[in-house]
Write a protein that holds these residues in place. Structure first.
Motif, PDB file in Angstrom:
ATOM      1  N   TRP A 131     -33.203  13.148  42.223  1.00 33.98           N
ATOM      2  CA  TRP A 131     -33.406  14.104  43.002  1.00 33.98           C
ATOM      3  C   TRP A 131     -32.413  14.971  42.607  1.00 33.98           C
ATOM      4  N   LEU A 132     -31.011  14.617  42.295  1.00 31.59           N
ATOM      5  CA  LEU A 132     -30.255  15.708  41.930  1.00 31.59           C
ATOM      6  C   LEU A 132     -30.184  16.487  40.485  1.00 31.59           C
ATOM      7  N   GLU A 133     -30.721  15.435  39.706  1.00 34.86           N
ATOM      8  CA  GLU A 133     -31.352  16.095  38.326  1.00 34.86           C
ATOM      9  C   GLU A 133     -32.712  17.135  38.604  1.00 34.86           C
ATOM     10  N   ALA A 134     -33.374  16.827  39.456  1.00 33.42           N
ATOM     11  CA  ALA A 134     -34.536  17.847  39.539  1.00 33.42           C
ATOM     12  C   ALA A 134     -33.855  19.166  40.302  1.00 33.42           C
ATOM     13  N   GLN A 135     -32.632  19.071  40.594  1.00 29.26           N
ATOM     14  CA  GLN A 135     -31.946  20.359  41.209  1.00 29.26           C
ATOM     15  C   GLN A 135     -31.071  20.850  40.021  1.00 29.26           C
ATOM     16  N   GLY A 136     -31.103  20.430  39.001  1.00 28.95           N
ATOM     17  CA  GLY A 136     -30.418  20.843  37.735  1.00 28.95           C
ATOM     18  C   GLY A 136     -29.305  20.482  37.479  1.00 28.95           C
ATOM     19  N   PHE A 137     -28.997  19.317  38.215  1.00 26.49           N
ATOM     20  CA  PHE A 137     -27.546  18.686  37.877  1.00 26.49           C
ATOM     21  C   PHE A 137     -27.690  17.470  37.080  1.00 26.49           C
ATOM     22  N   ARG A 138     -26.418  17.597  36.211  1.00 27.88           N
ATOM     23  CA  ARG A 138     -26.304  16.387  35.536  1.00 27.88           C
ATOM     24  C   ARG A 138     -25.450  15.343  36.273  1.00 27.88           C
ATOM     25  N   VAL A 139     -25.878  14.074  36.182  1.00 25.94           N
ATOM     26  CA  VAL A 139     -24.975  13.049  36.915  1.00 25.94           C
ATOM     27  C   VAL A 139     -24.514  12.134  35.777  1.00 25.94           C
ATOM     28  N   LEU A 140     -23.003  11.865  36.173  1.00 22.19           N
ATOM     29  CA  LEU A 140     -22.246  10.813  35.424  1.00 22.19           C
ATOM     30  C   LEU A 140     -21.986   9.980  36.239  1.00 22.19           C
ATOM     31  N   ARG A 141     -22.300   8.572  35.798  1.00 23.03           N
ATOM     32  CA  ARG A 141     -21.862   7.543  36.775  1.00 23.03           C
ATOM     33  C   ARG A 141     -20.974   6.610  36.120  1.00 23.03           C
ATOM     34  N   PHE A 142     -19.913   6.164  36.820  1.00 20.47           N
ATOM     35  CA  PHE A 142     -18.841   5.328  36.228  1.00 20.47           C
ATOM     36  C   PHE A 142     -18.726   4.209  37.227  1.00 20.47           C
ATOM     37  N   SER A 143     -18.309   2.814  37.080  1.00 14.90           N
ATOM     38  CA  SER A 143     -18.141   2.065  37.892  1.00 14.90           C
ATOM     39  C   SER A 143     -16.704   2.218  38.051  1.00 14.90           C
ATOM     40  N   ASN A 144     -15.972   1.652  39.175  1.00 22.47           N
ATOM     41  CA  ASN A 144     -14.423   1.616  39.786  1.00 22.47           C
ATOM     42  C   ASN A 144     -13.693   1.215  38.646  1.00 22.47           C
ATOM     43  N   ALA A 145     -14.328   0.025  37.983  1.00 25.15           N
ATOM     44  CA  ALA A 145     -13.653  -0.954  36.782  1.00 25.15           C
ATOM     45  C   ALA A 145     -13.308   0.168  35.466  1.00 25.15           C
ATOM     46  N   ASP A 146     -14.402   0.828  35.401  1.00 18.79           N
ATOM     47  CA  ASP A 146     -14.242   1.761  34.309  1.00 18.79           C
ATOM     48  C   ASP A 146     -13.059   2.801  34.378  1.00 18.79           C
ATOM     49  N   VAL A 147     -12.766   3.446  35.408  1.00 14.92           N
ATOM     50  CA  VAL A 147     -11.815   4.438  35.844  1.00 14.92           C
ATOM     51  C   VAL A 147     -10.616   3.589  35.705  1.00 14.92           C
ATOM     52  N   MET A 148     -10.444   2.613  36.390  1.00 15.34           N
ATOM     53  CA  MET A 148      -9.256   1.676  36.400  1.00 15.34           C
ATOM     54  C   MET A 148      -8.863   0.878  34.838  1.00 15.34           C
ATOM     55  N   GLY A 149      -9.869   0.531  34.151  1.00 15.12           N
ATOM     56  CA  GLY A 149      -9.718   0.067  32.884  1.00 15.12           C
ATOM     57  C   GLY A 149      -9.786   0.945  31.804  1.00 15.12           C
ATOM     58  N   ASN A 150     -10.240   1.740  31.866  1.00 16.74           N
ATOM     59  CA  ASN A 150     -10.422   2.653  30.692  1.00 16.74           C
ATOM     60  C   ASN A 150     -10.627   4.071  31.074  1.00 16.74           C
ATOM     61  N   GLU A 151      -9.619   4.531  31.851  1.00 18.88           N
ATOM     62  CA  GLU A 151      -9.383   6.116  32.207  1.00 18.88           C
ATOM     63  C   GLU A 151      -9.423   7.103  30.964  1.00 18.88           C
ATOM     64  N   PRO A 152      -9.021   6.937  29.797  1.00 23.65           N
ATOM     65  CA  PRO A 152      -8.784   7.848  28.525  1.00 23.65           C
ATOM     66  C   PRO A 152     -10.441   8.064  28.402  1.00 23.65           C
ATOM     67  N   ALA A 153     -11.242   7.031  28.104  1.00 24.13           N
ATOM     68  CA  ALA A 153     -12.803   7.027  27.806  1.00 24.13           C
ATOM     69  C   ALA A 153     -13.610   7.744  28.880  1.00 24.13           C
ATOM     70  N   VAL A 154     -13.197   7.480  30.181  1.00 25.59           N
ATOM     71  CA  VAL A 154     -14.042   8.149  31.339  1.00 25.59           C
ATOM     72  C   VAL A 154     -13.669   9.771  31.477  1.00 25.59           C
ATOM     73  N   LEU A 155     -12.542   9.834  30.867  1.00 20.50           N
ATOM     74  CA  LEU A 155     -12.187  11.461  31.055  1.00 20.50           C
ATOM     75  C   LEU A 155     -12.558  12.199  29.806  1.00 20.50           C
ATOM     76  N   GLN A 156     -12.653  11.545  28.631  1.00 20.43           N
ATOM     77  CA  GLN A 156     -13.349  11.860  27.395  1.00 20.43           C
ATOM     78  C   GLN A 156     -14.699  12.215  27.728  1.00 20.43           C
ATOM     79  N   ILE A 157     -15.578  11.315  28.324  1.00 18.63           N
ATOM     80  CA  ILE A 157     -16.883  11.540  28.505  1.00 18.63           C
ATOM     81  C   ILE A 157     -17.225  12.556  29.575  1.00 18.63           C
ATOM     82  N   ILE A 158     -16.285  13.017  30.491  1.00 21.01           N
ATOM     83  CA  ILE A 158     -16.399  14.028  31.351  1.00 21.01           C
ATOM     84  C   ILE A 158     -16.351  15.301  30.534  1.00 21.01           C
TER      85      ILE A 158
END
Length: 118
Positions: free
Chosen positions: A68-95
């Motif tokens: 639904w969000l994509e149909a409204q023109g939004f891109r959606v990035l989804r991360f797990s809590n573990a991604d943020v806590m364990g690999n924050e630099p990679a999450v920030l680079q993807i964003i």
């Protein structure tokens, strides 16, 4: 909406707030349609969702919500809590990489969609 962010949300929000990441304004706990998203950069039409334990078993709901969000023109990035806590630099680079690409085009006006369906 929650009044207190989770640990991973607070950690990611530290980097997103006050235009700290790529000079882009992000907002937290944003209402888009009937959905509340974790973070949104409206100017870039980018939504960031963090999935914790509460998302287990809700994959169909999350997929429908993302569609639904994509149909409204939004891109959606989804991360797990573990991604943020364990690999924050990679999450920030993807964003950052997502911010460097053009937003999805908005949905076609109703009349234009009907022409494409013919």
């Amino acid at each position: 909406m929650r009044s207190e962010p989770t640990g991973p949300e607070a950690r990611l929000w530290y980097h997103l707030r006050a235009k700290r990441l790529g000079g882009v304004k992000f907002s937290q706990q944003v209402l888009i349609g009937r959905y509340t998203v974790d973070f949104a950069a409206r100017s870039q039409k980018l939504v960031i969702e963090l999935d914790g334990d509460s998302h287990a078993g809700n994959e169909r709901y999350d997929a429908a919500r993302t569609a639904w969000l994509e149909a409204q023109g939004f891109r959606v990035l989804r991360f797990s809590n573990a991604d943020v806590m364990g690999n924050e630099p990679a999450v920030l680079q993807i964003i950052l990489d997502a911010l460097g690409t053009a937003p999805l085009p908005g949905p076609l006006p109703k009349g234009e969609r009907e022409k494409d369906d013919e």
